[in-house]
Design an enzyme around this catalytic site. Structure first.
Site, mmCIF file in Angstrom:
data_model
loop_
_atom_site.group_PDB
_atom_site.id
_atom_site.type_symbol
_atom_site.label_atom_id
_atom_site.label_comp_id
_atom_site.label_asym_id
_atom_site.label_seq_id
_atom_site.Cartn_x
_atom_site.Cartn_y
_atom_site.Cartn_z
ATOM 1 N N PRO A 189 -2.376 5.210 -18.081
ATOM 2 C CA PRO A 189 -2.155 6.476 -18.465
ATOM 3 C C PRO A 189 -2.075 7.457 -19.637
ATOM 4 C CG PRO A 189 -0.554 5.456 -17.003
ATOM 5 C CD PRO A 189 -0.951 4.427 -17.832
ATOM 6 N N ASN A 194 -7.558 3.126 -5.573
ATOM 7 C CA ASN A 194 -7.177 4.051 -4.478
ATOM 8 C C ASN A 194 -5.601 4.715 -4.686
ATOM 9 O OD1 ASN A 194 -9.633 4.689 -3.222
ATOM 10 N ND2 ASN A 194 -8.928 2.884 -1.630
ATOM 11 N N TYR A 214 -7.394 0.217 3.756
ATOM 12 C CA TYR A 214 -7.737 1.419 3.271
ATOM 13 C C TYR A 214 -7.004 2.195 3.344
ATOM 14 C CZ TYR A 214 -11.157 5.304 2.261
ATOM 15 O OH TYR A 214 -10.929 7.380 2.301
ATOM 16 N N LYS A 220 -5.075 4.901 0.495
ATOM 17 C CA LYS A 220 -4.740 6.082 0.610
ATOM 18 C C LYS A 220 -3.682 6.921 0.276
ATOM 19 C CE LYS A 220 -8.148 8.283 -0.506
ATOM 20 N NZ LYS A 220 -8.771 8.792 -1.387
#
Length: 200
Positions: free
Chosen positions: A48, A81, A131, A135
């Site tokens: 970050p 993701n 996936y 997400k």
């Protein structure tokens, strides 16, 4: 208005950046992992603090996060993701807390739904594959951050440059060699789900 597009050299990011550049008064900056990006940023790996430096240099009024992975092993999907949006939110809080964040989620976050029933935006999230789960984790990181943020759940984007891991990309890859053969059989798997396709 200064707009930073993360993943700005990727499939969706290139198209988003192109459309944004057509807006009067928009100054669009692209950030990503490829050499073609104006600013270097890797949401899967950058700390970050490093992302905060990039954000401080860009001084954006808005950030559009188009970075993401549609295929690969669960670790890669989670890094890009899920971890990526969380790291981005931490960096935004530190370096550009008033910037508007637009994060691209996925319709896969909803899961398969009930046969014969349309999945609407108010449907509960219930992903069934890595996936969609990764997400959704990214969406939760964005919606729980103390930022001016919105998540757009994109469903099946199609258009030039579709990634090979997407359904249209896989279909295009299968059709290329088959187009030269007099007769071909394409094996796609289960296509029983009703899908909305969005022009990229």
């Amino acid at each position: 208005m200064r707009i930073l597009v993360l993943g700005g050299t990727g499939y969706l990011g290139r198209h988003v950046a192109e459309r944004l550049r057509a807006l009067p008064g928009a100054q669009v900056l692209a950030a990503g992992r490829s050499a073609g990006a104006g600013l270097g940023a890797d949401l899967a790996r950058d700390r970050p603090e490093r992302l905060a430096e990039t954000l401080a240099a860009a001084a954006p009024d808005a950030v559009v996060n188009c970075a993401g992975a549609t295929g690969g092993d669960p670790v890669t999907l989670a890094e890009v993701n899920a971890r990526g949006p969380a790291a981005l939110c931490a960096a935004l809080c530190a370096a550009a807390p008033t910037a508007r964040l637009v994060h691209l989620g996925s319709a896969a976050e909803y899961g398969p739904g009930t046969p014969g029933v349309k999945v609407t935006e108010s449907a509960p999230a219930c992903p069934v594959a890595p996936y969609g789960a990764t997400k959704l984790a990214g969406t939760l990181a964005v919606t729980s951050a103390p930022l001016d943020a919105v998540v757009l759940r994109i469903g099946n984007p199609v258009g030039p440059g579709a990634p090979a891991a997407s359904l249209p990309g896989r279909l295009a890859a299968l059709l290329r060699p088959a187009g030269r053969a007099p007769e071909a059989v394409l094996r796609l798997g289960d296509l029983s789900a009703h899908r909305d396709f969005v022009d990229v």
